[in-house]
Write an enzyme that holds these catalytic residues in place. Sequence first.
Site, PDB file in Angstrom:
ATOM      1  N   ASP A  77      44.026  48.392  33.868  1.00  0.00           N
ATOM      2  CA  ASP A  77      45.002  47.299  33.855  1.00  0.00           C
ATOM      3  C   ASP A  77      46.139  47.691  34.778  1.00  0.00           C
ATOM      4  OD1 ASP A  77      43.652  45.689  31.984  1.00  0.00           O
ATOM      5  OD2 ASP A  77      44.581  46.722  30.290  1.00  0.00           O
TER       6      ASP A  77
ATOM      7  N   ASP B 166      41.056  39.811  33.282  1.00  0.00           N
ATOM      8  CA  ASP B 166      41.742  39.154  32.159  1.00  0.00           C
ATOM      9  C   ASP B 166      42.320  37.809  32.584  1.00  0.00           C
ATOM     10  OD1 ASP B 166      41.243  41.460  30.628  1.00  0.00           O
ATOM     11  OD2 ASP B 166      43.177  42.338  31.158  1.00  0.00           O
TER      12      ASP B 166
END
Length: 161
Positions: free
Chosen positions: A117, A131
Amino acid sequence: MTRSLSIALASVAVLCLDQLTKAWAVVALDDRIIDLVWTLRLRLVHNTGFAFSAGQRLGPVLALVAIVIVGVLWLSRHRVQGQWASIGLGGIIGGALGNLADRVFRGAAWGRGAVVDFIDLQWWPIFNVADAFITAGLVIVLLHLYRSERRRAGAPREAPG
């Protein structure tokens, strides 16, 4: 273009974009944070859990769940009507495959890898391109389903008989 091909192409495009941006992030953000605009910055973190870092020790289970979800979504692709809904479903599948690839290939053992991330708004949990496409795809598909249901509810009903 057929529905299945649209979904597959969108999935592959999202998967590739996700993996390319993660490869860049791992190298470019290893030892620094890049401030972009307002609260948006790029900061590398590795997430072994799922949404909001919950389930930190469930990697193999999460990988299996992702495989099942991708399979169910692919098998239900015939229910999606329209180009936008196909692209949305492809975004969801491609995003799920992108995060699954991290779990499978970025760890010492199967399913033990961490999801990369790097998009940090500082007021929302850090996320990645996969995402973002999962979320956008879900919104597109839900809006399409809502509009389809409204059209169906507003259509004149045939008289019995």
